[in-house]
Enzyme design. Structure first.
Site, PDB file in Angstrom:
ATOM      1  CD  GLU A 107      -4.730   6.426   2.244  1.00 31.60           C
ATOM      2  OE1 GLU A 107      -4.652   5.275   2.713  1.00 31.60           O
ATOM      3  OE2 GLU A 107      -3.742   7.165   2.115  1.00 31.60           O
TER       4      GLU A 107
ATOM      5  CG  HIS B 298      -1.670   1.257   1.445  1.00 29.32           C
ATOM      6  ND1 HIS B 298      -2.958   1.437   1.014  1.00 29.32           N
ATOM      7  CD2 HIS B 298      -1.317   2.418   2.063  1.00 29.32           C
ATOM      8  CE1 HIS B 298      -3.363   2.657   1.344  1.00 29.32           C
ATOM      9  NE2 HIS B 298      -2.386   3.270   1.982  1.00 29.32           N
ATOM     10  CD  GLU B 299       1.861   3.515   3.701  1.00 28.53           C
ATOM     11  OE1 GLU B 299       2.158   4.626   3.186  1.00 28.53           O
ATOM     12  OE2 GLU B 299       0.809   3.326   4.343  1.00 28.53           O
TER      13      GLU B 299
ATOM     14  CG  HIS C 291       0.281   6.217  -0.798  1.00 26.43           C
ATOM     15  ND1 HIS C 291      -0.875   6.779  -1.284  1.00 26.43           N
ATOM     16  CD2 HIS C 291      -0.059   5.649   0.394  1.00 26.43           C
ATOM     17  CE1 HIS C 291      -1.869   6.563  -0.437  1.00 26.43           C
ATOM     18  NE2 HIS C 291      -1.401   5.873   0.592  1.00 26.43           N
TER      19      HIS C 291
END
Length: 279
Positions: free
Chosen positions: A208, A150-151, A154
């Site tokens: 997100e 997920h990070e 980004h």
């Protein structure tokens, strides 16, 4: 008085929408990543260059590491460092599915001793994982891969650059427009609130969701069960407090997030099954 307030709010909304439209014309429209199996195709508007954002991230990351090292909070548990870096080593090659250049980024992965259940990835691949995330959640490797994926997502989508570009352009337009139209500080503040409510927060929720979807695909391609993203957020719900109202939150609600992750983890299951066969 109520009628005047309503007219004022209508004016601020119209003013913001005009400013936002002008801001978009000043930005370059780009597609930072390929769509992947999860189908991320949204075009992004960028005012700042990737080079200047990445350079700032390098400096900030070095400063964070230096501060944590001075506090004796950097990479204190060798086993945790090995574990997290091993997961990163499997995730990073999978970034090529979204942008081939990312594989050659100068990736760094470090552990910060902190009770906070947190992790982040700065532009250019500068990752930090907090010990609180590992210890409080009793996190599995599959769940840790979901967080890190997920990070990393980004960074791949350059969400930090997109937000900074948006804020730079819109902030300037609001200041100039407020002066020209004579709405004063109160009007300027109202326009800023309108910006956050109409675009700022929803765009952050979009970021997100994109990161969630790309994250499960990265995990699946790396041989980690993408369904672990669901159990991860269920654990986060257990240790977290009350949520802000959905329309005022920079993140999707837990229910929406888990529902979306359920759909997209199933979508990438064939990638996970294929990856298991080759390992």
């Amino acid at each position: 008085m109520a009628y005047q307030m309503q007219r004022s709010h209508q004016f601020l909304s119209r003013f913001f929408l005009i400013a936002a439209a002008l801001a978009l014309t000043a930005c370059e429209s780009v597609q930072t990543t390929q769509g992947g199996a999860v189908g991320i195709t949204r075009q992004q508007s960028m005012m700042l260059s990737a080079q200047e954002v990445d350079a700032s991230a390098v400096k900030e990351y070095a400063q964070v590491l230096d501060e944590q090292k001075k506090k004796g909070a950097l990479n204190q548990n060798a086993a945790q460092v090995r574990r997290v870096r091993a997961i990163a080593d499997r995730l990073i090659p999978q970034t090529a599915a979204f942008r081939p250049d990312a594989v050659k980024w100068k990736w760094e992965v470090n552990i910060i001793t902190s009770p906070e259940a947190n992790a982040w990835c700065m532009p250019g691949g500068k990752i930090a994982v907090y010990t609180g995330l590992i210890e409080k959640l009793k996190i599995t490797d599959d769940e840790l891969a979901a967080v890190m994926g997920h990070e990393i997502a980004h960074a791949l989508r350059e969400h930090a650059r997109e937000r900074a570009s948006e804020q730079a352009v819109t902030g300037s337009l609001i200041s100039i427009g407020s002066s020209i139209l004579g709405v004063g500080e109160l009007g300027k503040q109202g326009a800023q609130y309108a910006y956050m409510g109409l675009v700022g927060l929803p765009n952050s929720r979009t970021h997100e969701t994109e990161a969630d979807r790309i994250g499960v695909e990265l995990a699946a391609r790396a041989g980690y069960d993408p369904r672990a993203a669901i159990s991860l957020w269920q654990k986060m719900a257990q240790i977290g407090g009350s949520e802000p109202m959905k329309f005022m939150s920079t993140h999707p609600s837990r229910e929406d997030r888990i529902s979306d992750l359920t759909v997209y983890s199933q979508r990438v299951m064939p990638l996970y099954e294929q990856s298991k066969k080759t390992r």
